[in-house]
Design an enzyme around this catalytic site. Structure first.
Site, mmCIF file in Angstrom:
data_model
loop_
_atom_site.group_PDB
_atom_site.id
_atom_site.type_symbol
_atom_site.label_atom_id
_atom_site.label_comp_id
_atom_site.label_asym_id
_atom_site.label_seq_id
_atom_site.Cartn_x
_atom_site.Cartn_y
_atom_site.Cartn_z
ATOM 1 N N ARG A 267 11.911 44.241 13.781
ATOM 2 C CA ARG A 267 10.791 43.411 14.264
ATOM 3 C C ARG A 267 10.540 42.209 13.370
ATOM 4 O O ARG A 267 10.403 41.091 13.839
ATOM 5 C CB ARG A 267 9.522 44.265 14.378
ATOM 6 C CG ARG A 267 9.551 45.096 15.622
ATOM 7 C CD ARG A 267 8.529 46.212 15.697
ATOM 8 N NE ARG A 267 8.835 46.982 16.891
ATOM 9 C CZ ARG A 267 8.573 48.262 17.050
ATOM 10 N NH1 ARG A 267 7.968 48.951 16.099
ATOM 11 N NH2 ARG A 267 8.895 48.881 18.173
ATOM 12 N N TYR A 405 12.863 42.730 23.517
ATOM 13 C CA TYR A 405 13.548 43.717 22.681
ATOM 14 C C TYR A 405 12.869 44.000 21.347
ATOM 15 O O TYR A 405 11.907 43.335 20.998
ATOM 16 C CB TYR A 405 15.041 43.497 22.562
ATOM 17 C CG TYR A 405 15.648 42.229 22.073
ATOM 18 C CD1 TYR A 405 16.966 41.947 22.438
ATOM 19 C CD2 TYR A 405 14.996 41.335 21.248
ATOM 20 C CE1 TYR A 405 17.603 40.804 21.990
ATOM 21 C CE2 TYR A 405 15.635 40.193 20.800
ATOM 22 C CZ TYR A 405 16.926 39.931 21.164
ATOM 23 O OH TYR A 405 17.552 38.810 20.715
ATOM 24 N N GLU A 406 13.329 45.055 20.673
ATOM 25 C CA GLU A 406 12.642 45.634 19.495
ATOM 26 C C GLU A 406 11.249 46.156 19.876
ATOM 27 O O GLU A 406 10.312 46.103 19.099
ATOM 28 C CB GLU A 406 12.511 44.613 18.347
ATOM 29 C CG GLU A 406 13.782 43.894 17.977
ATOM 30 C CD GLU A 406 14.800 44.746 17.243
ATOM 31 O OE1 GLU A 406 14.481 45.878 16.870
ATOM 32 O OE2 GLU A 406 15.930 44.269 17.063
ATOM 33 N N GLY A 407 11.116 46.656 21.110
ATOM 34 C CA GLY A 407 9.808 47.111 21.590
ATOM 35 C C GLY A 407 9.105 45.942 22.248
ATOM 36 O O GLY A 407 8.966 44.877 21.642
#
Length: 598
Positions: A267, A405-407
């Site tokens: 993140r 992406y990455e949550g």
């Protein structure tokens, strides 16, 4: 040296400008690294933009190899495993300046160095690290990370892929399907998450992939995507794929923990990867605006365009300030743990985990800023911005994935507040004390004396401390009302997180500018002062709106009236800044330099 704040404590403790790291603090080594990476980007990536846009996957692989030869893939890897063993700030800096040529390369680089390599350096046994990490650090092998499934996206722990122990107990058989796997087309190693029997949590495995001897692994076709077109993204199917038991990563059922911690690092690095993209978009936009004439005038002279240039530059400056502030906190926390006798592995793991809240904040804020920046870039170019001949449309398409992406940003918004509440419950961040104080102060009579605001940023810093009180008032009251059930109130969590994000970003910019004013002068930093004030003005607006939305949704009667009065008090300037003036000053500087210049 002041005490190092824990993650999330920025909310309840004051930070002095001397105690934060800024890009102006780069060491000589970091400056050299930055120049080497920029030179690589200018030589190997930017001239081939058209090939990346035409889905030249082989080019992505080739440039990744070159990055490996120069050591860029091993910046974060300890020297013992063939890396450069540099600190967290240098890792972030590499990611920042290598990512702006094209999102395709940026994605391949991020997936390999972050989630493709990091889980082994952080969780691998000594044997696993010796065997695999040197190959990954040098680019001899590339890594991919297989977590997402058709039915398991944001709910990562719900995957259906299975791992079954053989009768002799020596191997596992993996069966299942993964999707959206970056680097799948050219990787030699996959970090694969699967479930053993009916375990509550998934387990991580290191799986080698050799196309000559695929071991039950097949790949879907390359996905056709809106952006990041030359990053290899495929489905991966496992059919009785045999993996030796010694390739399990960490312990059984620990995969979910590995996945979450790998994503924390991912993140903040994703935030870093969006920074130079903004700098470049701004430079392209101002070049065009200075050259393009309408009504016999360069369009950069028009107020409507100045607004855009000023806001774009401000957001880039603020994102950079906050990202490097966090990166150095992580680096310092790692150093403290190493000094206390932790292994590099434990120190790095706990160091990043400590600042998971900040990592989520940065991921959300900077990914949204880069999208807005590219969007305004298109607008400044007008019709030309919509054409593939100018760099704006690909920048806009590439930026779009960063919010997913990455949550997703929605998940990260809820996580940032959720993690803060968990830290408060554990006693790592005292939220309840300060929240109670704020609640009690609402009952008291406010002070009517006018403070002395003659010192630079004295009013802005008072505003920041009042904005922190706003968060404590709103979140404290909501927590009191709902307790642990607050997790079900997603709209309130998202509103609270927007308040949290704006506080961290605005404070970071003000502290960076203040630190640099002390080194130089107010005159030398006048544009940075303008950007810090402009950003804070917008932050106050957002916080007022989100605070009001929350209060009127969960409080009623006297409590609601009391809190709305508090909100008014906490978001009120004594002296409003002149927004048009601030924007003009920022835009004139960017115009004169004909590039992003901070």
């Amino acid at each position: 040296m002041a005490e190092l704040l824990r993650g999330g404590q920025f909310l309840v403790k004051e930070t002095n400008c001397e105690d934060i790291f800024t890009p102006e603090d780069f060491s000589e080594e970091q400056q050299m690294m930055k120049e080497a990476v920029m030179e690589f980007n200018d030589r190997e990536i930017i001239p081939h933009k058209a090939r990346f846009e035409a889905k030249d996957y082989a080019l992505t692989e080739e440039v990744m190899r070159k990055a490996g030869e120069l050591g860029f893939l091993g910046v974060a890897v300890p020297e013992a495993y063939g890396g450069l063993g540099m600190g967290f700030v240098s890792t972030l800096l590499t990611c920042d300046y290598i990512s702006s040529g094209t999102g395709s390369f940026s994605t391949a680089f991020g997936a390999h160095t972050g989630i493709g390599t990091m889980p082994i350096t952080l969780y691998g046994t000594e044997e696993q690290k010796q065997k695999y990490v040197p190959k990954l650090a040098t680019g001899e092998w590339f890594g991919a990370y297989c977590l997402t499934e058709p039915g398991a996206g944001s709910d990562a722990n719900s995957g259906k892929t299975t791992a079954e122990l053989s009768a002799d107990g020596k191997t596992y058989k993996i069966n299942g399907q993964k999707m959206w796997i970056s680097n799948a087309g050219f990787c030699k190693l996959m970090i694969v998450f699967a479930r053993i029997e009916d375990d509550k949590n998934i387990t991580g495995f290191i799986v080698e992939f050799d196309k000559e001897n695929p071991n039950g692994i097949t790949l879907g076709e390359e996905e056709h995507k809106l952006g990041i077109r030359a990053s290899s993204t495929r489905q991966v199917f496992f059919n009785d794929t045999v993996v030796p038991v010694e390739n399990m990563l960490a312990g059984r059922g620990e995969g979910f923990k590995i996945a979450m911690n790998a994503l924390n690092v991912g993140r903040i690095k994703l935030a870093g990867a969006c920074l130079d993209s903004q700098r470049r978009i701004i430079s392209h936009a101002v070049n065009y605006a200075n050259e393009r004439k309408q009504f016999k005038t360069p369009i950069s002279d028009f107020g409507a365009i100045k607004v855009k240039l000023a806001e774009m530059a401000t957001n880039a400056y603020v994102g950079e300030s906050a990202t490097y502030r966090s990166a150095k906190d992580i680096e310092d926390r790692i150093a403290l743990r190493v000094a206390a006798g932790n292994t590099h592995q434990e120190a790095e793991l706990k160091g990043v985990e400590e600042y998971a809240i900040e990592c989520s904040i940065l991921k959300v804020a900077v990914s949204e800023d880069v999208q807005n920046c590219a969007d305004e870039g298109i607008q400044i170019f007008g019709g030309m911005g919509f054409s593939e001949e100018t760099p704006m449309e690909s920048a806009w398409r590439d930026a779009r994935i960063a919010r997913i992406y990455e949550g997703t940003n929605e998940i990260n918004r809820m996580l940032s507040v959720g993690m803060l509440i968990k830290k408060a419950m554990k006693g790592h961040v005292d939220l309840l004390g300060p929240a109670t104080e704020v609640a009690n102060s609402l009952m008291g009579i406010p002070s009517f004396e006018t403070p002395d605001f003659s010192e630079l940023f004295s009013e802005e810093k008072l505003m920041i401390s009042k904005l922190k009180k706003t968060f404590l008032m709103v979140a404290g009251a909501a927590l009191q009302k709902y307790g642990p059930e607050i997790e079900k109130h997603q709209q309130l969590l998202i509103a609270a997180s927007d308040i949290l994000i704006e506080i961290y970003m605005a404070e970071s910019a003000i502290l960076r500018t203040e630190k640099n004013v002390k080194r130089t002068s107010e005159a030398a930093q006048s544009v940075q002062i303008a950007m810090s004030k402009l950003y804070l003005y917008h932050a106050v607006d957002i916080i007022e709106e989100k605070g009001k939305e929350s209060i009127i949704s969960f409080a009623e009667g006297d409590e609601q009236r009391m809190m709305l009065m508090g909100l008014k008090r906490f978001t009120k300037y004594q002296n409003y800044p002149d927004i048009v003036d601030l924007r003009n000053e920022i835009a004139e500087k960017v115009k004169a330099e004909n590039q992003y210049c901070f």
